[in-house]
Design a protein around this motif. Sequence first.
Motif, PDB file in Angstrom:
ATOM      1  N   UNK A 186      75.601  -3.208  -1.842  1.00 34.40           N
ATOM      2  CA  UNK A 186      75.723  -4.636  -2.130  1.00 34.40           C
ATOM      3  C   UNK A 186      74.711  -5.401  -1.299  1.00 34.40           C
ATOM      4  N   UNK A 187      74.160  -6.438  -1.896  1.00 29.37           N
ATOM      5  CA  UNK A 187      73.197  -7.261  -1.167  1.00 29.37           C
ATOM      6  C   UNK A 187      72.780  -8.433  -2.021  1.00 29.37           C
ATOM      7  N   UNK A 188      72.202  -9.423  -1.375  1.00 34.08           N
ATOM      8  CA  UNK A 188      71.740 -10.590  -2.108  1.00 34.08           C
ATOM      9  C   UNK A 188      70.315 -10.333  -2.589  1.00 34.08           C
ATOM     10  N   UNK A 189      69.732 -11.321  -3.263  1.00 34.73           N
ATOM     11  CA  UNK A 189      68.377 -11.098  -3.763  1.00 34.73           C
ATOM     12  C   UNK A 189      67.427 -10.902  -2.585  1.00 34.73           C
ATOM     13  N   UNK A 190      66.497 -10.003  -2.755  1.00 35.21           N
ATOM     14  CA  UNK A 190      65.552  -9.717  -1.681  1.00 35.21           C
ATOM     15  C   UNK A 190      66.076  -8.740  -0.646  1.00 35.21           C
ATOM     16  N   UNK A 244      77.922   8.851  -7.616  1.00 32.48           N
ATOM     17  CA  UNK A 244      77.428   7.635  -8.252  1.00 32.48           C
ATOM     18  C   UNK A 244      76.982   6.620  -7.206  1.00 32.48           C
ATOM     19  N   UNK A 245      75.874   5.963  -7.532  1.00 30.56           N
ATOM     20  CA  UNK A 245      75.437   4.832  -6.724  1.00 30.56           C
ATOM     21  C   UNK A 245      75.599   3.597  -7.597  1.00 30.56           C
ATOM     22  N   UNK A 246      76.413   2.676  -7.136  1.00 29.21           N
ATOM     23  CA  UNK A 246      76.663   1.448  -7.880  1.00 29.21           C
ATOM     24  C   UNK A 246      76.034   0.299  -7.097  1.00 29.21           C
ATOM     25  N   UNK A 247      75.015  -0.315  -7.705  1.00 27.41           N
ATOM     26  CA  UNK A 247      74.307  -1.393  -7.022  1.00 27.41           C
ATOM     27  C   UNK A 247      74.732  -2.714  -7.637  1.00 27.41           C
ATOM     28  N   UNK A 248      75.136  -3.668  -6.804  1.00 24.85           N
ATOM     29  CA  UNK A 248      75.501  -4.969  -7.356  1.00 24.85           C
ATOM     30  C   UNK A 248      75.344  -6.070  -6.318  1.00 24.85           C
ATOM     31  N   UNK A 249      75.052  -7.267  -6.808  1.00 29.52           N
ATOM     32  CA  UNK A 249      75.052  -8.436  -5.939  1.00 29.52           C
ATOM     33  C   UNK A 249      76.491  -8.933  -5.765  1.00 29.52           C
ATOM     34  N   UNK A 250      77.386  -8.420  -6.606  1.00 26.92           N
ATOM     35  CA  UNK A 250      78.739  -8.961  -6.689  1.00 26.92           C
ATOM     36  C   UNK A 250      79.706  -8.086  -5.908  1.00 26.92           C
ATOM     37  N   UNK A 251      80.154  -8.601  -4.794  1.00 26.95           N
ATOM     38  CA  UNK A 251      81.054  -7.834  -3.930  1.00 26.95           C
ATOM     39  C   UNK A 251      82.371  -7.500  -4.636  1.00 26.95           C
ATOM     40  N   UNK A 252      82.719  -8.307  -5.636  1.00 26.99           N
ATOM     41  CA  UNK A 252      83.959  -8.034  -6.363  1.00 26.99           C
ATOM     42  C   UNK A 252      83.841  -6.714  -7.128  1.00 26.99           C
ATOM     43  N   UNK A 253      82.656  -6.476  -7.704  1.00 28.97           N
ATOM     44  CA  UNK A 253      82.407  -5.224  -8.420  1.00 28.97           C
ATOM     45  C   UNK A 253      82.469  -4.053  -7.438  1.00 28.97           C
ATOM     46  N   UNK A 254      81.774  -4.197  -6.324  1.00 26.05           N
ATOM     47  CA  UNK A 254      81.700  -3.131  -5.328  1.00 26.05           C
ATOM     48  C   UNK A 254      83.092  -2.847  -4.748  1.00 26.05           C
ATOM     49  N   UNK A 256      81.828 -11.621   2.444  1.00 26.42           N
ATOM     50  CA  UNK A 256      83.229 -11.541   2.002  1.00 26.42           C
ATOM     51  C   UNK A 256      83.819 -12.951   1.860  1.00 26.42           C
ATOM     52  N   UNK A 257      83.571 -13.782   2.869  1.00 24.83           N
ATOM     53  CA  UNK A 257      84.156 -15.126   2.861  1.00 24.83           C
ATOM     54  C   UNK A 257      83.614 -16.010   1.745  1.00 24.83           C
ATOM     55  N   UNK A 258      82.410 -15.712   1.291  1.00 29.04           N
ATOM     56  CA  UNK A 258      81.807 -16.566   0.269  1.00 29.04           C
ATOM     57  C   UNK A 258      82.087 -16.127  -1.160  1.00 29.04           C
ATOM     58  N   UNK A 259      82.793 -15.026  -1.319  1.00 30.18           N
ATOM     59  CA  UNK A 259      83.134 -14.598  -2.676  1.00 30.18           C
ATOM     60  C   UNK A 259      84.126 -15.597  -3.261  1.00 30.18           C
ATOM     61  N   UNK A 260      83.805 -16.156  -4.438  1.00 28.51           N
ATOM     62  CA  UNK A 260      84.786 -17.066  -5.050  1.00 28.51           C
ATOM     63  C   UNK A 260      85.943 -16.264  -5.627  1.00 28.51           C
ATOM     64  N   UNK A 261      87.063 -16.331  -4.959  1.00 27.27           N
ATOM     65  CA  UNK A 261      88.194 -15.518  -5.398  1.00 27.27           C
ATOM     66  C   UNK A 261      89.083 -16.290  -6.357  1.00 27.27           C
TER      67      UNK A 261
END
Lengths: 261, 278
Positions: free
Chosen positions: B44-48, B212-222, B259-264
């Motif tokens: 998981x990571x943001x752009x860049x 499996x390697x699952x790459x996502x910007x979305x922590x909810x997916x991860x 984690x804190x910035x994920x819109x839950x």
Amino acid sequence: MREVPLLEVSAVTLTYRRAGKSFVAVKDAGLTVSEGEVIGIVGESGSGKSSLARCVMGLVRPDSGTVRLQGESVGTRRTHQQRRFLQMVFQDPRSALNPRMSAFRIVNEAWQAHPEIAPEGPRRAAAAALLARVGLDESALDRRPEQASGGQAQRLSIARALAVAPRVLVLDEAVSALDVTVQSQILRLLAKLRADLGLAMVFISHDLGVIRQIADRVSVMHLGEVVETGDTGSVFDSPQHEYTKTLLAGALDLTVSGTAG
Amino acid sequence: MPAETSATSGALLQVRDLRVAAGETTILDGISFDVSAGRTLGIVGESGSGKSMATLAVLGLLPSGVRVVGGSMVFRGQELVGMPEDRRRSLRGRHISMVFQDPLAALNPVMRIGDQVGEILRRRSGATRRRAYADAVDLLRRVDVPDPEERAAYYPHQFSGGLRQRALIAMALAGAPQLILADEPTTALDVTVQGRILRLLGRLQIEDGLGMVLVSHDLRVIANFADDIVVMRRGRVVESGRAGDVLGAPSEAYTRELIDNVPTIHHVSASAREGGQP
């Protein structure tokens, strides 16, 4: 006596016609937005949420139904004042803003289009104050959108919208392309603008979490229809319509439990 | 020797101190992670952050001008860094396969879905076209494409986004890989489709014992689908570990911030509603 809402959409139906085929994008949809209120519109792709926004903005003429701004019915040809009343913020600020124009020129152009609302004193100082309101410092005045980060560019497009003193912002997936840390900054900025200016918003998103964070009330759209409307908390906690239940059940949330694997 | 290390550790893929650069610009600054059979590693990571570059490096598909400048990537005992391109190519699509965000870009628009899946099967087993097509139908059934006999004859544009992604997963499985790299596999999909596709990947992974390697910007997916997590930022690994540990008790401030910035959906943060410091 009922207060006249800022924006009232009633029974809007919009059909797209092309090459002998027709597609009902919005079906009998309604929406009411009062001062300082954030209305979320949530739905999947093709649900009609952006088409409804286009009707609201007067970009397309619905087959039937009405759009009222403070009680006054409006069509696609709108007066200066009616156009200022509603301002839109899009998903991709870089394509919504001229990438080669400085932030100052972008803001100033909005004032030139609406001289009745333009500041009387020095424009650069006024633009700097406006940018400060959206969290951009003075150095941003001479920066162009192509030089800005995604978050900065979105702040600038919010500033441009605010330049003409709108009453309602219509935001179409305005935070969807942003990184989460930037996304939450923009959401906090919008909440602050609402609190400070009493600005109302129609906030369109496919992201249920984002809607939950920002909206007072939410309308759920599915296949062109508003299937459920209510306070965000009650719709999310006890959805009534089958589709809303499906949507909420299918959405991923951040739950740190033993679901892995 | 790295090859021996990996053989004994049991990791399918072992990435150590991987460095990737474009000229003078560092893109990956010494990243390390392991992928084991039967487990999903979430990056998981943001752009860049470099998360996509990491998967492209493993696949040997780095954009032109971008090169591996150090470190090692060992897949089943074989060093991938410096491996000749023809050997990389034969690993790719066979032992290591991939699922990307945009299935339409990865599918051939003028070829029937059944033929596209069948082509990979033929390359692997040398089966006849007819036999491969029949096997492709079975594979489409396995990834829950409804009416697979009929739909194998469809072209990609006749498939919905979700079905296209299923077709792509069928293609990824067709080589009978040990490792699947899925980079933002559901980012372009609707909310209700997203969960189904991820559950499908999870099921196939368990059934076939895939890494499996699952790459996502979305922590909810991860958070919902990974066993282990790597948090990346600006080309570096910020934190890694078991999913429960990283999410439940992050040791780095940046992970906490993510984690804190994920819109839950089921919890509204006070600052979001009241307009705290924007």
